[in-house]
Write a protein that holds these residues in place. Structure first.
Motif, PDB file in Angstrom:
ATOM      1  N   PRO A 136       3.194-124.310  -2.921  1.00  0.00           N
ATOM      2  CA  PRO A 136       1.802-124.585  -3.283  1.00  0.00           C
ATOM      3  C   PRO A 136       1.711-125.268  -4.645  1.00  0.00           C
ATOM      4  N   ASN A 137       0.620-125.970  -4.871  1.00  0.00           N
ATOM      5  CA  ASN A 137       0.371-126.519  -6.201  1.00  0.00           C
ATOM      6  C   ASN A 137       0.157-125.380  -7.178  1.00  0.00           C
ATOM      7  N   ARG A 138       0.475-125.650  -8.399  1.00  0.00           N
ATOM      8  CA  ARG A 138       0.203-124.639  -9.420  1.00  0.00           C
ATOM      9  C   ARG A 138      -0.596-125.305 -10.527  1.00  0.00           C
ATOM     10  N   PRO A 139      -1.896-125.449 -10.296  1.00  0.00           N
ATOM     11  CA  PRO A 139      -2.715-126.126 -11.296  1.00  0.00           C
ATOM     12  C   PRO A 139      -2.844-125.263 -12.552  1.00  0.00           C
ATOM     13  N   SER A 140      -3.168-125.908 -13.660  1.00  0.00           N
ATOM     14  CA  SER A 140      -3.440-125.149 -14.876  1.00  0.00           C
ATOM     15  C   SER A 140      -4.650-124.261 -14.637  1.00  0.00           C
ATOM     16  N   GLY A 141      -4.746-123.206 -15.377  1.00  0.00           N
ATOM     17  CA  GLY A 141      -5.887-122.314 -15.205  1.00  0.00           C
ATOM     18  C   GLY A 141      -6.177-121.557 -16.477  1.00  0.00           C
ATOM     19  N   PHE A 142      -7.207-120.750 -16.413  1.00  0.00           N
ATOM     20  CA  PHE A 142      -7.551-119.927 -17.580  1.00  0.00           C
ATOM     21  C   PHE A 142      -6.444-118.917 -17.841  1.00  0.00           C
ATOM     22  N   CYS A 143      -6.147-118.689 -19.107  1.00  0.00           N
ATOM     23  CA  CYS A 143      -5.115-117.727 -19.473  1.00  0.00           C
ATOM     24  C   CYS A 143      -5.557-116.307 -19.136  1.00  0.00           C
ATOM     25  N   THR A 144      -4.618-115.390 -19.183  1.00  0.00           N
ATOM     26  CA  THR A 144      -4.926-113.979 -19.018  1.00  0.00           C
ATOM     27  C   THR A 144      -5.942-113.555 -20.083  1.00  0.00           C
ATOM     28  N   GLY A 145      -7.005-112.937 -19.638  1.00  0.00           N
ATOM     29  CA  GLY A 145      -7.991-112.433 -20.583  1.00  0.00           C
ATOM     30  C   GLY A 145      -8.917-113.482 -21.154  1.00  0.00           C
ATOM     31  N   CYS A 146      -8.855-114.705 -20.649  1.00  0.00           N
ATOM     32  CA  CYS A 146      -9.673-115.788 -21.211  1.00  0.00           C
ATOM     33  C   CYS A 146     -11.162-115.445 -21.144  1.00  0.00           C
ATOM     34  N   PRO A 147     -11.883-115.631 -22.262  1.00  0.00           N
ATOM     35  CA  PRO A 147     -13.314-115.309 -22.278  1.00  0.00           C
ATOM     36  C   PRO A 147     -14.161-116.331 -21.523  1.00  0.00           C
ATOM     37  N   GLU A 148     -13.569-117.447 -21.107  1.00  0.00           N
ATOM     38  CA  GLU A 148     -14.355-118.467 -20.410  1.00  0.00           C
ATOM     39  C   GLU A 148     -14.472-118.138 -18.927  1.00  0.00           C
ATOM     40  N   ARG A 149     -13.481-117.406 -18.421  1.00  0.00           N
ATOM     41  CA  ARG A 149     -13.472-117.084 -16.996  1.00  0.00           C
ATOM     42  C   ARG A 149     -14.767-116.375 -16.563  1.00  0.00           C
ATOM     43  N   PRO A 150     -15.204-115.323 -17.278  1.00  0.00           N
ATOM     44  CA  PRO A 150     -16.399-114.611 -16.812  1.00  0.00           C
ATOM     45  C   PRO A 150     -17.655-115.479 -16.746  1.00  0.00           C
ATOM     46  N   ILE A 151     -17.709-116.546 -17.531  1.00  0.00           N
ATOM     47  CA  ILE A 151     -18.876-117.437 -17.459  1.00  0.00           C
ATOM     48  C   ILE A 151     -18.955-118.021 -16.052  1.00  0.00           C
ATOM     49  N   PHE A 152     -17.799-118.422 -15.544  1.00  0.00           N
ATOM     50  CA  PHE A 152     -17.802-119.084 -14.240  1.00  0.00           C
ATOM     51  C   PHE A 152     -17.899-118.080 -13.095  1.00  0.00           C
ATOM     52  N   THR A 153     -17.418-116.865 -13.353  1.00  0.00           N
ATOM     53  CA  THR A 153     -17.647-115.794 -12.390  1.00  0.00           C
ATOM     54  C   THR A 153     -19.152-115.599 -12.244  1.00  0.00           C
ATOM     55  N   ALA A 154     -19.833-115.508 -13.379  1.00  0.00           N
ATOM     56  CA  ALA A 154     -21.279-115.309 -13.358  1.00  0.00           C
ATOM     57  C   ALA A 154     -21.966-116.475 -12.653  1.00  0.00           C
TER      58      ALA A 154
END
Lengths: 509, 716
Positions: B402-420
């Protein structure tokens, strides 16, 4: 004509995920080569690729004394060329596959790879099992590489509290692919003055494993755990299983019984066997023996899961058990005797409360606007319950003891109804199309999770059950159901599922 | 504080005459700047030149000692404008950025300084982010050099050549009154090698000298009629002067045999790749010995007509190895040969691919085509082919890996914005989302799949400015704090206020320019003795006239959802800005982990949180993963033999940010998540409480265990 020299560099490619040790390993190799009189050049592509993406670190080593004799400087390349890489190091098994795809591994390559898995997001996010098998990677690596050293280096590293780079470095030393002595490798680690002891331990594990050419699977303990004698209370169930069901199905039935005794007691497990007996009878009639009792087996598996559904009593019970307490301590790697406070993230809604109430009361609660209003106030927010504190523990512990409520609960009657009609459908299908019946038994796999997840699974399940009836005429009903099931597990927006329904012309249903 | 500290590497900047520098390419360039007597350096961070900026920031004391002013510019435009100091004064200056994106931003000022011309050497170091690992559109900086007439250096990728070219670049700039671009490819920036150093040079003419004795020269200002004179100067004076300098200083190099029918013209930066490909084909050795004549262009703009013609005149055919498109060099060389009436057959993009990175393999294939056509005897006996797997095996692997695209780091505070945002979309329907540049752009990748376009750094909101019309569905734009200060303040927020925009901007305020390596910016909360930080974004936008603004801590997904929903549905007209703030976890952990470990070692009470999933209540649906995507939230075999699907599992990288728990609350997911607080060095009170609780809990558990034992199936 120019007189071409045959002096050549040693080319090393490290394929890893950004930020997971490739840089450290490269630095060690660089320092080592430098200390051993080699001209070392190293490149990488940091930047966003570093944020968890796949990336390549590339090193070329050239013997300085040869360059001195020649009186010239070598020209070293900045990217690996397929067929021209002497050592390939992959920090994970899918990355090993990527190295193969890129053509870095050829007959004269020493290939060192850790066969553990770090799943890609596309593998993790599927609603079913999206994991890729790495068997083909293993096979092609063995076939293609000159030398292939492969074992679980991540587990080795963790076992000594080190990082994977140290084990990879050890494996590199053990592979004898570089013209340096073990002591020189170790001196390189020691010179960093960082986590030297644990890194040396990791190095040792990597070195030994590479020397023994161990393929990792060998050290997994395949031996089944010794079994003690079962309790008297369950012997009747086991005897019934052995007398009434073929050995092919015993494994799942036994697991099913275990789950159901635990869920609701002996009587409920008996009901499981009763239900399964009917399916087994249909299996026999449909010539199941020649098919290794697939239908009985599949139903044994999923009937148990259907009957042991997850309600708040079950969750509360599981959350407060002693083996669960042992498990979370080991999972969070708590030291012996260390105090660990645990809080659970619960979000009970009116639905979850009502379904455990007696059926009529539950129905009333769900339909009463007043109760809904009050419950909206009570349950609108998620709750954190601390199971390691007395208040939280006692609350969950006592809810966990309420399985006596279950038999008359709203959820129980709903599940009974669904299970019965599912079994009848399986039974009917078995008479006409054996493989369709097996597929239908497996549809229970779609029903899982809680809240919206559960509702979505249930609706997909019902949709496919509806399709089953009309699919019978197509002649390849089992295949259609299998395709729909796979599609339903693909994405939660239901895009693949809708597409598949469309493609199969069942959308009008 | 940047992601990487160069405190140790900075010492190499003090090396003197005859010492050996060992290290990264971009640090070598920094050293070369000091050896060239620069007076000022500016730039904007971004791969692959972030380290240059970080080193300079860490080297401030050395720079001060040499009388050099270093500025972390607000943008590439600001950096380019800095070169104005070299117009009227004999001051050497260098600026740097990621290209071509940075060059785009800078091109206004670059065009002006190129028109004015310079007295002191002006060097623009561009990190060419092209090919593997690149995060931007694939273009060439070459076009900028041509359009504004700046000279373009493309040195061979070894530290000696690169650093030499830095010094020569200043001289060339001064000899021809023209700014010079030094192009470094991404791998050359990060190549570790060595070169012999020289002493650092203190500029003899200082910044202060200029400020205290200002010189005005109307001829140097870009305004009629000077601008027309500048254009004439460019072609009549500066161009010939540059040609003369390049020729007399032998900036371009000739390698290989001198008498042969077929030759190669190569960009300096690709020289090592070319030589490796020749070596693989058996036509060269690893010291660069070869019979094939090679003309190596360390200066790719301007070309020297007579050198080109001289190289080609005795050859039947040449191959031009030129990366990227359009094929400017090939076109120019064809023009030169046509004018000189030289009939040498020119190959280039007909044998090498028009687009894409020129890796060793690609160049190898091109050379094979070239020699097969023109000199088949040359490679017939010696050529080995580059390696590839059989096609069917290759296909099996492509299907497996599978591709392994870059992503948010562990614990990244930006992730929850996009979850929301994902959860809000479930209620309000899909929303048009205009993205920006920064880590937050990973939102367009799985598992979030949020985002429609990205127009440039700080251009998130203006990228949605057309959508300003009567509708029931507003748009959401995203902008990082880095992009905000880079230009989003004016082009995004100012633009929205002025044009009475009714849509929403989410500013991701994580305290750093995180994607480029965690550099401080105006609104950073960090103490920084050398820069002015702690200038809050909320004040800036209030000053611009934003009336509807909310600040939300990103980790509070519920609050984020409520705020987004309010912004989407409120009757209030006008631009709406949500500042989503939480510190970049990568930087925070880097700062706090050592402190925490020290406190533990010192015997102080420390509570460390991390999350876990109960595998016996997890049903393996992975909804949590689809709403989080945290690298530490992964899967493992289901311990329940009846279940087929793997369960979710939190690995030991977890930093305890709490997003997964918040997600399971906000999305009403499942009760499997738990937070474990591990207490180090507990107090007496901790121990007593814990003992008492355990007593009660264990005794109740023992009763249950006993009951279970009565129904045991005998498994361990």
């Amino acid at each position: 004509m120019a007189n071409l020299s045959t002096d050549k560099p040693i080319n090393i490619a490290i394929i890893a995920m950004g930020g997971q040790g490739g840089g450290v390993l490269s630095k060690w190799i660089l320092d080592l080569a430098d200390s051993q009189g080699y001209i070392a050049q190293y490149t990488s592509v940091p930047g966003v690729a570093q944020r968890t993406g796949a990336t390549i670190y590339y090193i070329e080593l050239f013997p300085a004394h040869l360059a001195e004799q020649a009186g010239k400087k070598p020209i070293l390349a900045l990217t690996p060329v397929p067929g021209d890489v002497d050592i390939v190091i992959a920090s994970e098994m899918i990355e090993a596959g990527r190295a193969l795809i890129r053509g870095f591994v050829s007959r004269h390559t020493n290939f060192i790879a850790s066969n553990h898995r770090d799943y890609a997001i596309s593998e993790k996010q599927e609603m079913g099992d999206g994991r890729q098998s790495v068997d083909e990677i293993q096979r092609l690596a063995e076939e293609t590489a000159g030398e292939f050293i492969c074992f679980d280096m991540d587990a080795a590293a963790r076992s000594v509290g080190s990082v994977i780079s140290s084990v990879l470095f050890g494996a590199l030393a053990g592979s004898a692919a570089l013209p340096f002595k073990r002591a020189d490798f170790e001196a390189t680690i020691a010179a960093t003055n960082k986590a030297v002891q644990s890194n040396l331990k990791g190095f040792q594990l990597g070195f030994d494993a590479a020397r023994q050419k161990q393929v990792a699977k060998a050290d997994l303990d395949d031996t089944t755990e010794p079994r003690q004698k079962h309790a008297d209370a369950v012997s009747k169930l086991l005897i019934r299983m052995e007398n009434d069901f073929p050995p092919h199905a015993h494994y799942f039935i036994r697991e099913g019984l275990k789950k159901l005794v635990d869920f609701q007691g002996i009587g409920y497990a008996d009901l499981y066997l009763d239900r399964l007996t009917r399916v087994y009878a249909a299996d026999k009639l449909s010539g199941g023996e020649s098919k290794k009792w697939q239908l009985t087996n599949e139903t044994a598996r999923y009937l148990a899961l259907a009957m042991a559904y997850d309600d708040i009593v079950r969750i509360a019970d599981l959350k407060t058990r002693s083996d669960r307490f042992d498990r979370f301590r080991s999972e969070v790697k708590a030291d012996a005797g260390q105090i660990v406070d645990v809080s659970e993230f619960m979000h009970p809604r009116l639905e979850e409360i009502a379904e455990i109430l007696p059926a009529r009361l539950g129905k009333f609660a769900l339909s009463s606007p007043a109760i809904r209003k009050v419950s909206g106030f009570l349950f609108s927010k998620g709750r954190r319950v601390s199971t390691t504190k007395l208040g939280g523990f006692l609350l969950l512990h006592s809810i966990g003891r309420m399985s006596w409520l279950r038999k008359h609960s709203l959820r129980f009657s709903r599940e009974t109804q669904r299970i019965e009609s599912w079994l009848i459908a399986i039974d009917t299908a078995a008479q006409e199309d054996y493989s369709l019946a097996v597929e239908m038994a497996g549809l229970q796999r779609l029903i899982k999770g809680y809240g919206d997840t559960h509702a979505r699974g249930l609706s997909n399940y019902s949709r496919i059950m509806d399709v089953c009836a009309s699919a019978k005429e197509t002649g390849n009903a089992a295949e259609i159901i299998a395709r729909l099931k796979a599609a339903a597990l693909k994405d939660e927006e239901g895009v693949t599922f809708a597409g598949e329904l469309n493609a199969l012309n069942f959308n009008s249903l | 504080m940047a992601e990487r500290s160069f405190a140790k590497e900075v010492e190499t900047l003090n090396l003197g005459l005859g010492d050996e520098f060992k290290g990264e390419g971009i640090l070598a360039v920094t050293k070369a700047l000091l050896q060239s007597g620069v007076s000022y350096v500016g730039g904007y961070q971004g791969a692959p030149i972030s380290h240059l900026m970080d080193v300079l920031a860490d080297a401030e004391d050395i720079l001060l000692g040499l009388g050099i002013h270093f500025e972390a510019s607000a943008s590439e435009a600001a950096a380019a404008a800095m070169l104005a100091a070299s117009v009227n004064y004999p001051l050497r200056g260098a600026v740097t950025w990621k290209s071509t994106v940075g060059t785009n931003v800078a091109s206004d000022a670059l065009a002006s300084v190129s028109s004015s011309g310079v007295m002191g050497g002006a060097l623009i170091i561009v990190g060419e982010d092209y090919g593997e690992g690149s995060s931007i559109m694939q273009e060439r900086s070459h076009a900028f050099a041509m359009k504004s007439q700046m000279w373009l250096l493309d040195p061979r990728p070894n530290l000696t050549s690169i650093t030499d070219m830095v010094e020569k670049g200043f001289e060339l700039s001064e000899a021809s009154s023209t700014p010079v671009m030094l192009e470094l490819r991404i791998r050359a920036c990060h190549v570790h090698g060595s070169f012999k150093t020289k002493d650092n040079v203190r500029p003899s003419f200082k910044l202060r000298d200029a400020m205290e004795n200002p010189v005005r020269d109307y001829d140097r200002v870009v305004l009629p009629p000077s601008n027309f004179v500048h254009e004439k100067e460019k072609v009549e004076q500066r161009w010939p002067a540059a040609i003369e300098f390049i020729r007399s200083h032998k900036l371009n190099e000739f390698f290989g045999g001198h008498v042969a029918q077929h030759g190669i013209i190569v960009q300096g930066g690709l020289y090592n790749t070319l030589m490796r490909a020749l070596a693989i084909l058996g036509l060269a050795d690893h010291y660069g010995e070869t019979d094939i004549p090679i003309y190596c262009l360390n200066v790719t703009y301007p070309l020297l007509s007579d050198e080109v013609a001289g190289f080609c005149i005795d050859k039947k055919s040449i191959l031009i190895v030129e990366e990227g498109q359009p094929e400017y060099l090939e076109q120019a060389i064809c023009t030169i040969l046509r004018r000189e009436d030289i009939s040498t057959k020119v190959h280039g993009k007909d044998m090498l691919p028009m687009a894409g990175e020129y890796t060793g393999q690609v160049v190898c294939e091109g050379l094979r085509k070239f020699f097969t056509q023109h000199a088949p005897d040359l490679i017939k006996t010696t050529a080995v082919s580059t390696f590839s797997l059989p096609e069917d095996s290759q296909q099996v692997l492509i299907d497996t890996v599978p591709n392994r695209p870059s992503g948010f780091c562990t614990g990244c505070p930006e992730r929850p914005i996009f979850t929301a945002m994902k959860l809000v979309q479930r209620q309000l329907g899909n929303i048009h989302v205009s993205c920006d540049i920064g880590c937050h752009l990973f939102s367009i990748l799985p598992p979030f799949n949020i985002g429609n376009t990205t127009m440039g750094y700080g251009l998130g909101w203006s990228g949605a400015s057309a959508f300003n019309t009567e509708t029931s569905q507003r748009t959401i734009s995203i902008m990082g704090d880095g992009g905000f200060w880079h230009n989003g303040l004016t082009s995004g927020v100012g633009n929205a206020v002025f044009n009475k925009n009714d849509n929403i901007l989410v500013i991701v305020d994580n305290g750093y320019s995180a994607a480029t390596g965690g550099q401080d910016i105006l609104s950073s909360r960090a103490e920084n003795s050398k820069k002015s930080t702690k200038n809050p974004i909320s004040k800036a936008i209030a000053g611009l006239g934003i009336k509807w603004q909310r600040t939300v801590v990103t980790y509070d997904i519920g609050a984020m959802m409520r705020t987004l929903t309010e912004a989407m549905t409120t009757g209030e007209k006008g631009p709406k800005v949500i500042i989503a703030e939480s510190e970049c976890m990568l930087n925070r952990e880097r700062r706090e982990k050592p402190i925490r470990n020290k406190r533990i070692a010192d015997g102080k009470r420390v509570v460390r949180s991390r999350f876990g999933v109960d595998s016996d209540t997890c049903t393996g649906d992975h909804a949590c993963i689809r709403l989080s995507g945290c690298p530490s939230l992964t899967i493992k075999d289901n311990p329940d033999p009846l279940r087929e699907d793997p369960v979710a599992y939190v690995n030991n990288d977890c930093v305890g940010c709490g997003v997964c728990g918040e997600v399971s609350h906000a999305a009403v997911l499942c009760p499997s998540f738990y937070r474990a607080d591990l207490i180090y060095n507990p107090t007496l009170r901790d121990r007593l409480f814990s003992k008492f609780r355990n007593l009660v809990i264990r005794s109740l558990q023992r009763r249950v265990d006993k009951k279970h034992a009565n129904y045991s199936f005998g498994d361990m």
